[in-house]
Design an enzyme around this catalytic site. Structure first.
Site, PDB file in Angstrom:
ATOM      1  N   LYS A  36       0.841  -1.213   0.000  1.00  0.00           N
ATOM      2  CA  LYS A  36       0.000   0.000   0.000  1.00  0.00           C
ATOM      3  C   LYS A  36       0.872   1.257   0.000  1.00  0.00           C
ATOM      4  O   LYS A  36       2.067   1.192   0.323  1.00  0.00           O
ATOM      5  CB  LYS A  36      -0.897  -0.015   1.243  1.00  0.00           C
ATOM      6  CG  LYS A  36      -0.121   0.043   2.564  1.00  0.00           C
ATOM      7  CD  LYS A  36      -1.003  -0.231   3.769  1.00  0.00           C
ATOM      8  CE  LYS A  36      -0.174  -0.197   5.054  1.00  0.00           C
ATOM      9  NZ  LYS A  36      -0.956  -0.622   6.233  1.00  0.00           N
ATOM     10  N   ARG A 134     -10.129  -0.235  15.403  1.00  0.00           N
ATOM     11  CA  ARG A 134     -10.040   0.542  14.173  1.00  0.00           C
ATOM     12  C   ARG A 134     -10.950  -0.149  13.167  1.00  0.00           C
ATOM     13  O   ARG A 134     -12.159  -0.199  13.384  1.00  0.00           O
ATOM     14  CB  ARG A 134      -8.565   0.628  13.733  1.00  0.00           C
ATOM     15  CG  ARG A 134      -8.288   1.693  12.704  1.00  0.00           C
ATOM     16  CD  ARG A 134      -6.833   1.723  12.265  1.00  0.00           C
ATOM     17  NE  ARG A 134      -6.470   0.565  11.418  1.00  0.00           N
ATOM     18  CZ  ARG A 134      -5.272   0.365  10.897  1.00  0.00           C
ATOM     19  NH1 ARG A 134      -4.285   1.214  11.115  1.00  0.00           N
ATOM     20  NH2 ARG A 134      -5.040  -0.697  10.140  1.00  0.00           N
ATOM     21  N   HIS A 166      -6.171  -7.508  12.862  1.00  0.00           N
ATOM     22  CA  HIS A 166      -4.955  -6.688  12.868  1.00  0.00           C
ATOM     23  C   HIS A 166      -4.603  -6.337  14.307  1.00  0.00           C
ATOM     24  O   HIS A 166      -5.497  -6.066  15.115  1.00  0.00           O
ATOM     25  CB  HIS A 166      -5.218  -5.431  12.035  1.00  0.00           C
ATOM     26  CG  HIS A 166      -3.998  -4.645  11.653  1.00  0.00           C
ATOM     27  ND1 HIS A 166      -2.809  -5.226  11.293  1.00  0.00           N
ATOM     28  CD2 HIS A 166      -3.799  -3.302  11.545  1.00  0.00           C
ATOM     29  CE1 HIS A 166      -1.937  -4.270  10.983  1.00  0.00           C
ATOM     30  NE2 HIS A 166      -2.512  -3.095  11.137  1.00  0.00           N
ATOM     31  N   ARG A 222       1.455 -11.079   7.263  1.00  0.00           N
ATOM     32  CA  ARG A 222       1.070  -9.920   6.449  1.00  0.00           C
ATOM     33  C   ARG A 222       2.005  -8.736   6.741  1.00  0.00           C
ATOM     34  O   ARG A 222       1.570  -7.675   7.173  1.00  0.00           O
ATOM     35  CB  ARG A 222      -0.377  -9.567   6.830  1.00  0.00           C
ATOM     36  CG  ARG A 222      -1.205  -8.922   5.772  1.00  0.00           C
ATOM     37  CD  ARG A 222      -2.660  -8.784   6.244  1.00  0.00           C
ATOM     38  NE  ARG A 222      -2.787  -8.017   7.457  1.00  0.00           N
ATOM     39  CZ  ARG A 222      -3.302  -8.443   8.614  1.00  0.00           C
ATOM     40  NH1 ARG A 222      -3.817  -9.647   8.727  1.00  0.00           N
ATOM     41  NH2 ARG A 222      -3.328  -7.661   9.675  1.00  0.00           N
ATOM     42  N   TYR A 266      15.643  29.931   8.673  1.00  0.00           N
ATOM     43  CA  TYR A 266      14.539  30.725   9.219  1.00  0.00           C
ATOM     44  C   TYR A 266      14.531  30.766  10.741  1.00  0.00           C
ATOM     45  O   TYR A 266      14.707  29.734  11.401  1.00  0.00           O
ATOM     46  CB  TYR A 266      13.204  30.135   8.757  1.00  0.00           C
ATOM     47  CG  TYR A 266      12.915  30.277   7.283  1.00  0.00           C
ATOM     48  CD1 TYR A 266      13.077  31.496   6.625  1.00  0.00           C
ATOM     49  CD2 TYR A 266      12.459  29.181   6.542  1.00  0.00           C
ATOM     50  CE1 TYR A 266      12.795  31.620   5.268  1.00  0.00           C
ATOM     51  CE2 TYR A 266      12.171  29.294   5.197  1.00  0.00           C
ATOM     52  CZ  TYR A 266      12.344  30.517   4.559  1.00  0.00           C
ATOM     53  OH  TYR A 266      12.058  30.625   3.234  1.00  0.00           O
ATOM     54  N   CYS A 313      13.721  23.696   5.635  1.00  0.00           N
ATOM     55  CA  CYS A 313      12.771  24.543   4.901  1.00  0.00           C
ATOM     56  C   CYS A 313      12.014  23.681   3.891  1.00  0.00           C
ATOM     57  O   CYS A 313      12.150  22.468   3.861  1.00  0.00           O
ATOM     58  CB  CYS A 313      13.507  25.666   4.199  1.00  0.00           C
ATOM     59  SG  CYS A 313      14.624  26.576   5.298  1.00  0.00           S
ATOM     60  N   ASP A 315      12.378  23.455   0.658  1.00  0.00           N
ATOM     61  CA  ASP A 315      13.181  22.895  -0.434  1.00  0.00           C
ATOM     62  C   ASP A 315      14.626  22.623  -0.060  1.00  0.00           C
ATOM     63  O   ASP A 315      15.366  22.083  -0.873  1.00  0.00           O
ATOM     64  CB  ASP A 315      13.212  23.880  -1.614  1.00  0.00           C
ATOM     65  CG  ASP A 315      11.869  24.467  -1.884  1.00  0.00           C
ATOM     66  OD1 ASP A 315      10.950  23.693  -2.191  1.00  0.00           O
ATOM     67  OD2 ASP A 315      11.712  25.705  -1.748  1.00  0.00           O
TER      68      ASP A 315
HETATM   69  C1  LIG Z   1      -0.248  -1.600   6.939  1.00  0.00           C
HETATM   70  C2  LIG Z   1      -0.848  -2.860   7.363  1.00  0.00           C
HETATM   71  C3  LIG Z   1      -0.067  -4.017   7.547  1.00  0.00           C
HETATM   72  C4  LIG Z   1       1.435  -4.017   7.545  1.00  0.00           C
HETATM   73  O1  LIG Z   1       1.904  -3.545   8.789  1.00  0.00           O
HETATM   74  P1  LIG Z   1       3.470  -3.424   9.103  1.00  0.00           P
HETATM   75  O2  LIG Z   1       3.514  -2.943  10.499  1.00  0.00           O
HETATM   76  O3  LIG Z   1       3.996  -2.431   8.129  1.00  0.00           O
HETATM   77  O4  LIG Z   1       4.057  -4.758   8.907  1.00  0.00           O
HETATM   78  C5  LIG Z   1      -0.719  -5.206   7.768  1.00  0.00           C
HETATM   79  N1  LIG Z   1      -2.061  -5.256   7.838  1.00  0.00           N
HETATM   80  C6  LIG Z   1      -2.830  -4.153   7.726  1.00  0.00           C
HETATM   81  C7  LIG Z   1      -4.298  -4.260   7.856  1.00  0.00           C
HETATM   82  C8  LIG Z   1      -2.252  -2.914   7.510  1.00  0.00           C
HETATM   83  O5  LIG Z   1      -3.024  -1.832   7.408  1.00  0.00           O
END
Ligand SMILES: *Cc1c(COP(=O)(O)O)cnc(C)c1O
Length: 377
Positions: A36, A134, A166, A222, A266, A313, A315
């Site tokens: 992603k 979540r 998750h 995952r 700055y 900054c 850039d």
């Molecule tokens: C981003 C994500 C992962 C990967 O998590 P990492 O901590 O980068 O290994 C796995 N599952 C879900 C649902 C995520 O959103």
């Protein structure tokens, strides 16, 4: 030969080797490489290809657009897309043979309607919220979700290919939430099976749990950040050898000497206390370099660490060259593998009080990615 203003050099061999090492660590189980957000900034298609070569049996993305971009680039393997809003183009997902996630009964109905138009079942992976708070179906709604999914499966509208969840604290092995989520997930699986579901893919482990918690591995892991060679564990520790894939390099734009007592950048948050030779690095928060690292992070030239002085900054930012006498155009390593003393994305994360994920993922589109392959294959 002159170098570009800045570039993110991505070694696809590192991605390939990291995936292979992670898959070996989990005993050859299925591995879904999470690609992603443009492969955490490393390039969606290149990261996906290297992950497949390293042995990723699945790819995971947040958005259906990301999955469809992978299909358009020629990836024909299993892909799961897990974040949808009402009106999601489920028909396109079915057409492209992309597995979709469902968190609610309403989503199941939307997916089922698309399947009846498409004339073939949608592949669905049901997500249960075992404690993250979540995404995913709440434990309270879970019995309804699996009952409804079972009905739709028997009606030929969907196929429940997976059940997954998750973790909230996979990067903290001792955190009590992990044990609680493992137990809640086992219970949720039982409830699903009692409703007649027989998911082929059962998965819970992000990178942290892939590295440390075999009780979370089920049929598939995952991982995301570890695919790119960064560990989410404290201090960047990892029981699996990982190599950071991205090196952010810039061409030194200017070298000059400032007298003692001269403010830098700055707000003059830094003032020289002696005559100081400084270098101008042509990268800034417009490129995704965090302004929070002003006066804190380092870069390196030829492996020698040079502190950032004054504010970062949009850039550009300034470094104290100390006794180093580089030429304009020389390579400035902002972060990379760290093997030669250069800073890593973890070092930047500590300096900016964030996580390495944000450091690599936020490097913006103004920085071209250049993919190299240092592998011998
Ligand atoms: C981003 C994500 C992962 C990967 O998590 P990492 O901590 O980068 O290994 C796995 N599952 C879900 C649902 C995520 O959103």
């Amino acid at each position: 030969m002159s170098r570009p203003r800045a570039e993110a050099v991505v070694d696809v061999a590192a991605i390939r080797e990291n995936v292979a090492a992670l898959r070996a660590h989990v005993g050859g189980r299925d591995l879904m490489a999470v690609v992603k957000a443009d492969g955490y900034g490393h390039g969606l298609v290149e990261s996906a290809r290297a992950s497949r070569e390293g042995g990723a049996t699945w790819l995971g993305v947040a958005l259906l657009d990301e999955a469809l971009a992978l299909r358009a680039a020629g990836d024909s393997g299993p892909i799961l897309s897990w974040l949808a809003v009402p009106g999601e183009r489920y028909a396109a997902a079915i057409e492209a043979a992309v597995d979709v996630a469902a968190y609610t009964v309403d989503q199941l109905d939307e997916i089922s309607a698309a399947a009846s138009v498409a004339g073939r079942p949608a592949m669905v992976q049901l997500k249960v919220d075992t404690g993250l708070g979540r995404g995913g179906g709440s434990l309270r709604s879970w019995p309804d979700i699996v009952r409804h999914a079972g009905e739709l499966e028997r009606a030929g509208r969907i196929r429940v290919s997976g059940i997954w969840s998750h973790l909230a604290a996979g990067d903290e092995p001792g955190h009590p939430a992990n044990k609680a989520q493992v137990v809640a997930f086992a219970d949720a699986l039982d409830v699903g099976r009692a409703a007649g579901l027989d998911p082929q893919h059962v998965h819970l482990a992000n990178s942290g749990a892939t590295l440390t918690a075999s009780e979370t591995w089920h049929t598939m892991v995952r991982p995301g950040i570890s695919v790119y060679g960064l560990s989410p564990l404290a201090g960047g520790a990892s029981p699996v050898p990982l190599r950071p894939a991205m090196t952010l390099v810039a061409a030194l734009a200017l070298v000059k000497t400032l007298p003692a007592g001269h403010g830098v950048s700055y707000g003059h948050t830094f003032v020289t206390d002696h005559e100081t030779t400084v270098g101008l690095v042509p990268l800034g928060y417009g490129d995704g370099v965090p302004r929070h690292a002003s006066n804190v992070a380092d870069v390196a030239i030829d492996g020698v660490r040079l502190p950032i002085i004054g504010r970062i900054c949009m850039d550009q930012f300034v470094v104290d060259l100390g006794a180093v006498m580089p030429l304009v155009g020389d390579a400035v390593v902002v972060f990379g593998e760290g093997h030669d003393g250069s800073p890593t994305a973890d070092d930047w994360a500590r300096a900016a009080q964030t996580i390495s994920y944000e450091i690599v993922t936020r490097i913006g589109p103004r920085v071209p990615r250049r993919h190299v392959d240092t592998g011998t294959a």
